[in-house]
Each structure stands twice: as structure tokens, then as C-alpha cells.
Write a protein that holds these residues in place. Structure first.
Motif, PDB file in Angstrom:
ATOM      1  N   ALA A  55       0.840  -1.193   0.000  1.00 42.82           N
ATOM      2  CA  ALA A  55       0.000   0.000   0.000  1.00 42.82           C
ATOM      3  C   ALA A  55       0.879   1.247   0.000  1.00 42.82           C
ATOM      4  O   ALA A  55       1.733   1.404   0.882  1.00 42.82           O
ATOM      5  CB  ALA A  55      -0.922   0.010   1.220  1.00 42.82           C
ATOM      6  N   ALA A  56       0.685   2.102  -0.971  1.00 43.45           N
ATOM      7  CA  ALA A  56       1.561   3.267  -1.139  1.00 43.45           C
ATOM      8  C   ALA A  56       0.746   4.521  -1.413  1.00 43.45           C
ATOM      9  O   ALA A  56      -0.465   4.471  -1.666  1.00 43.45           O
ATOM     10  CB  ALA A  56       2.544   3.014  -2.285  1.00 43.45           C
ATOM     11  N   TRP A  57       1.433   5.644  -1.350  1.00 45.93           N
ATOM     12  CA  TRP A  57       0.910   6.921  -1.843  1.00 45.93           C
ATOM     13  C   TRP A  57       1.607   7.249  -3.154  1.00 45.93           C
ATOM     14  O   TRP A  57       2.821   7.091  -3.256  1.00 45.93           O
ATOM     15  CB  TRP A  57       1.191   8.065  -0.865  1.00 45.93           C
ATOM     16  N   ILE A  58       0.849   7.695  -4.135  1.00 50.04           N
ATOM     17  CA  ILE A  58       1.416   8.330  -5.328  1.00 50.04           C
ATOM     18  C   ILE A  58       1.260   9.830  -5.131  1.00 50.04           C
ATOM     19  O   ILE A  58       0.138  10.338  -5.046  1.00 50.04           O
ATOM     20  CB  ILE A  58       0.714   7.878  -6.616  1.00 50.04           C
ATOM     21  N   VAL A  59       2.384  10.516  -5.034  1.00 54.58           N
ATOM     22  CA  VAL A  59       2.381  11.939  -4.705  1.00 54.58           C
ATOM     23  C   VAL A  59       2.833  12.741  -5.921  1.00 54.58           C
ATOM     24  O   VAL A  59       3.870  12.434  -6.528  1.00 54.58           O
ATOM     25  CB  VAL A  59       3.316  12.225  -3.515  1.00 54.58           C
ATOM     26  N   THR A  60       2.058  13.744  -6.277  1.00 55.23           N
ATOM     27  CA  THR A  60       2.452  14.661  -7.346  1.00 55.23           C
ATOM     28  C   THR A  60       2.370  16.095  -6.835  1.00 55.23           C
ATOM     29  O   THR A  60       1.591  16.400  -5.927  1.00 55.23           O
ATOM     30  CB  THR A  60       1.566  14.505  -8.596  1.00 55.23           C
ATOM     31  N   ALA A  61       3.173  16.952  -7.415  1.00 56.85           N
ATOM     32  CA  ALA A  61       3.201  18.358  -7.021  1.00 56.85           C
ATOM     33  C   ALA A  61       3.870  19.146  -8.135  1.00 56.85           C
ATOM     34  O   ALA A  61       4.318  18.589  -9.144  1.00 56.85           O
ATOM     35  CB  ALA A  61       3.947  18.545  -5.704  1.00 56.85           C
ATOM     36  N   ARG A  62       3.937  20.440  -7.933  1.00 60.71           N
ATOM     37  CA  ARG A  62       4.572  21.316  -8.921  1.00 60.71           C
ATOM     38  C   ARG A  62       5.425  22.340  -8.189  1.00 60.71           C
ATOM     39  O   ARG A  62       5.110  22.749  -7.071  1.00 60.71           O
ATOM     40  CB  ARG A  62       3.503  22.024  -9.766  1.00 60.71           C
ATOM     41  N   ASN A  63       6.514  22.731  -8.815  1.00 61.07           N
ATOM     42  CA  ASN A  63       7.398  23.748  -8.262  1.00 61.07           C
ATOM     43  C   ASN A  63       6.738  25.108  -8.422  1.00 61.07           C
ATOM     44  O   ASN A  63       6.444  25.541  -9.547  1.00 61.07           O
ATOM     45  CB  ASN A  63       8.746  23.723  -8.990  1.00 61.07           C
ATOM     46  N   ALA A  64       6.515  25.779  -7.308  1.00 54.40           N
ATOM     47  CA  ALA A  64       5.932  27.116  -7.378  1.00 54.40           C
ATOM     48  C   ALA A  64       6.872  28.046  -8.130  1.00 54.40           C
ATOM     49  O   ALA A  64       8.092  27.986  -7.975  1.00 54.40           O
ATOM     50  CB  ALA A  64       5.690  27.649  -5.971  1.00 54.40           C
ATOM     51  N   PHE A  65       6.301  28.905  -8.958  1.00 54.09           N
ATOM     52  CA  PHE A  65       7.127  29.907  -9.630  1.00 54.09           C
ATOM     53  C   PHE A  65       7.706  30.828  -8.573  1.00 54.09           C
ATOM     54  O   PHE A  65       7.042  31.204  -7.608  1.00 54.09           O
ATOM     55  CB  PHE A  65       6.292  30.702 -10.632  1.00 54.09           C
ATOM     56  N   ARG A  66       8.955  31.184  -8.729  1.00 52.82           N
ATOM     57  CA  ARG A  66       9.612  31.972  -7.697  1.00 52.82           C
ATOM     58  C   ARG A  66      10.504  33.031  -8.337  1.00 52.82           C
ATOM     59  O   ARG A  66      11.029  32.856  -9.424  1.00 52.82           O
ATOM     60  CB  ARG A  66      10.442  31.082  -6.778  1.00 52.82           C
ATOM     61  N   SER A  67      10.693  34.098  -7.619  1.00 56.13           N
ATOM     62  CA  SER A  67      11.567  35.171  -8.105  1.00 56.13           C
ATOM     63  C   SER A  67      12.784  35.349  -7.217  1.00 56.13           C
ATOM     64  O   SER A  67      13.708  36.071  -7.555  1.00 56.13           O
ATOM     65  CB  SER A  67      10.796  36.500  -8.162  1.00 56.13           C
ATOM     66  N   THR A  68      12.784  34.687  -6.030  1.00 56.17           N
ATOM     67  CA  THR A  68      13.933  34.796  -5.128  1.00 56.17           C
ATOM     68  C   THR A  68      14.369  33.413  -4.725  1.00 56.17           C
ATOM     69  O   THR A  68      13.565  32.491  -4.665  1.00 56.17           O
ATOM     70  CB  THR A  68      13.561  35.612  -3.867  1.00 56.17           C
ATOM     71  N   PRO A  69      15.650  33.233  -4.414  1.00 52.45           N
ATOM     72  CA  PRO A  69      16.134  31.896  -4.017  1.00 52.45           C
ATOM     73  C   PRO A  69      15.511  31.446  -2.708  1.00 52.45           C
ATOM     74  O   PRO A  69      15.109  32.257  -1.874  1.00 52.45           O
ATOM     75  CB  PRO A  69      17.652  32.099  -3.865  1.00 52.45           C
ATOM     76  N   ILE A  70      15.449  30.135  -2.537  1.00 53.81           N
ATOM     77  CA  ILE A  70      14.986  29.556  -1.284  1.00 53.81           C
ATOM     78  C   ILE A  70      16.187  29.397  -0.365  1.00 53.81           C
ATOM     79  O   ILE A  70      17.275  29.075  -0.800  1.00 53.81           O
ATOM     80  CB  ILE A  70      14.371  28.164  -1.546  1.00 53.81           C
ATOM     81  N   HIS A  71      15.954  29.577   0.907  1.00 55.55           N
ATOM     82  CA  HIS A  71      17.016  29.335   1.891  1.00 55.55           C
ATOM     83  C   HIS A  71      16.492  28.376   2.927  1.00 55.55           C
ATOM     84  O   HIS A  71      15.365  28.519   3.408  1.00 55.55           O
ATOM     85  CB  HIS A  71      17.444  30.642   2.563  1.00 55.55           C
ATOM     86  N   ASN A  72      17.292  27.353   3.250  1.00 54.93           N
ATOM     87  CA  ASN A  72      16.884  26.378   4.278  1.00 54.93           C
ATOM     88  C   ASN A  72      16.842  27.055   5.651  1.00 54.93           C
ATOM     89  O   ASN A  72      17.613  27.949   5.939  1.00 54.93           O
ATOM     90  CB  ASN A  72      17.885  25.216   4.339  1.00 54.93           C
TER      91      ASN A  72
END
Length: 293
Positions: free
Chosen positions: A276-293
Motif C-alpha cells: 500500500a503506497a501513496w502516489i504523490v504529485t506536485a509542482r514547483n511554485a514559480f519563484r523570483s527569489t532563491p529559497i534558503h533552508n
């Protein structure tokens, strides 16, 4: 790298990695239907560039490469050098798939270089899953797609529940693991998966259940298939870890109990067991600035 990460990397580059290589054909038989479902969900097109996270011995990467064709590219990454060596050995000479030994959660990756982020059971082991997905998102072009498959809970996965239940009266009980600790079932909670992806910056998230009966062990006869299933359970996965360092008599009793549990399952030249599993889909949000952890 944390001590936990270092230990995990060492294991996959030592005995664990070698055992998975030895069982590669059988393990791919278990995982393939789930991987194909995730590939269908993301629908790779000719020319797409794909990052395959936790690619193991490369079966998912090669399946993706067949979809993207010679004009595309697939980069399969895994922390296990033995598994990457196996992937390279199995890869046809003209495949657009390349393989790299790397920890995908922190590896240097080209920014916005991929159209698809994919994984077949390779994303549940991150020590910091939100940070890992935020890091991976940088490598995905704006608007790029995500698809991965991960296990649901233990109670829904008979390949885990049955053998572990069979040894419950034989092996000393241990405290149940933290359900969110890195491991095969750490993404079993659908809400947690959604929270991780939202926090990492993904949108259009869909998490759908997918169930399949898979061949856990194969053989020319019914008895041979059951023996093969027991052998694989004892060599890789949670059962093997539960029995490590235990006396031979305990291991023999556990093996017999596991065999009895598998003998109750259907199949002629294989032992068919539910996953039994999950099939996960998503999309990268459009961004104008870098992400920082």
C-alpha cells in the motif's frame, strides 16, 4: 552531515548495499508496479530532464529514460556506491540515463536544470525532509513537476506486517519507532507529506492511494517461491534488522514462523503479498527569489 546520516551512508555502502544488490531482481519485482504508477502520474515527455532521487540499482531511471528518449536526460542519484555500480552495469550503452553517488538532500545540483523530480521509494529516509525537498526544488525549473511513490503505514503493508507479526512471540519486543523518524514508513501520514511539501515551496499537491499485490519471492515451484520469500525477508528490510545479532536458534524459529505466514498467501511460482503506497504529485511554485533552508 549528522552522525545519523553518516551511519546510514556507511550502511548503504557496506553490507546493506551489497545485500540489496544481491536481491536487486526480486526487489525490483516488488517495486516496479508502484514505480510505473508514479511515472504514469508525472507523464514524462520526450526531451524532459529528470532527477531520480534514491534510484537504487537504476530500474526507475532506465524506465524514465525510455520515456524521455535520446533528446532527454535522466540523472539517478543514490547514496549507495554498490547500487550505483549495479545501475551503471545494467544501463544500455545508448541510454540517456546517468548515475551518480550522492546524497540528494545536500548534493550540489545545477539550479533549475530539471523538468521532473522523481523518486521510487527514495525520499522517506531524509533526516530533514523539508530541508531536503527545499534543496531539491532549487534544481527543478519553475513550474516543474514532482512525482514520487512512498509507503503508507505498516498496518496496510502485508510485506512488513505479516513477517513482523509472525515473530512477535519469538523476538523480544522493542519500543515502536518514532513514526516520523527516517525509514520506509515515515511518509505514511498523508497530512505530514502535504505539510513537508508545502513548507518546501511546492504547490498543486495531490496524494492518492495506490495498492497492488506484488511477487515477494519467486521460484519454479510453490515451495521454492516461499523459501525465496523467506530468504529475501531475512536478508533485507526490517525483519533482517530485527533478527540481527540474535542467536541461531531464535533466528531459526523466526524463519519457520515467517515461512508459515508466507505459506498462507496466494501464488504458484511467487508469493503474492499486498503493498500500500501513496502516489504523490506536485509542482514547483514559480519563484523570483532563491529559497534558503
Amino acid at each position: 552531515m549528522t552522525a545519523k546520516d553518516a551511519n546510514q551512508n556507511a550502511g548503504w555502502n557496506d553490507q546493506s548495499g551489497q545485500l540489496w544488490v544481491a536481491n536487486q531482481t526480486r526487489l525490483d519485482a516488488v517495486a516496479s508496479v508502484f514505480g510505473e504508477a508514479a511515472i504514469e502520474a508525472v507523464a514524462p515527455a520526450t526531451g524532459d530532464r529528470v532527477l531520480d532521487v534514491g534510484c537504487g540499482a537504476g530500474a526507475s531511471s532506465l524506465a524514465l529514460a525510455a520515456r524521455v528518449g535520446p533528446g532527454g536526460q535522466v540523472l539517478g542519484v543514490d547514496i549507495s556506491e554498490p547500487l550505483i555500480d549495479r545501475a551503471r552495469a545494467l544501463a544500455p550503452q545508448d541510454t540517456p540515463a546517468l548515475f551518480r553517488v550522492a546524497d540528494a538532500s545536500s548534493a550540489e545540483l545545477p539550479e533549475s536544470a530539471f523538468d521532473i523530480l522523481f523518486s521510487r521509494f527514495g525520499v522517506m529516509f531524509f533526516d530533514d525532509p523539508t530541508g531536503a525537498f527545499a534543496h531539491l526544488r532549487r534544481a527543478l525549473r519553475p513550474g516543474g513537476r514532482v512525482a514520487f511513490v512512498c509507503w503508507r503505514g505498516v498496518a496496510e503493508n502485508d510485506w512488513m506486517r505479516l513477517p513482523m507479526g509472525a515473530i512477535g512471540d519469538i523476538v523480544p519486543l522493542t519500543a515502536p519507532p518514532d513514526p516520523e523518524a527516517p525509514g520506509p514508513f515515515s511518509f505514511g501520514d498523508r497530512a505530514r507529506v502535504a505539510r513537508i511539501l508545502i513548507a518546501a515551496g511546492f504547490t498543486d499537491i495531490a496524494i492518492e492511494p495506490f495498492d497492488a499485490s506484488v511477487p515477494f519471492g519467486i521460484g519454479k515451484t510453490r515451495d521454492a517461491a516461499i523459501d525465496d520469500a523467506v530468504r529475501m525477508a531475512l536478508e533485507v528490510g526490517p525483519l533482517s534488522r530485527a533478527l540481527s545479532d540474535l542467536p541461531d536458534d531464535i533466528r531459526a524459529r523466526a524463519s519457520a514462523a515467517t515461512r508459515a505466514a508466507f505459506a498462507e498467501l496466494p501464488g504458484e511460482r511467487s508469493v503474492l503479498i499486498n503493498g500500500a503506497a501513496w502516489i504523490v504529485t506536485a509542482r514547483n511554485a514559480f519563484r523570483s527569489t532563491p529559497i534558503h533552508n
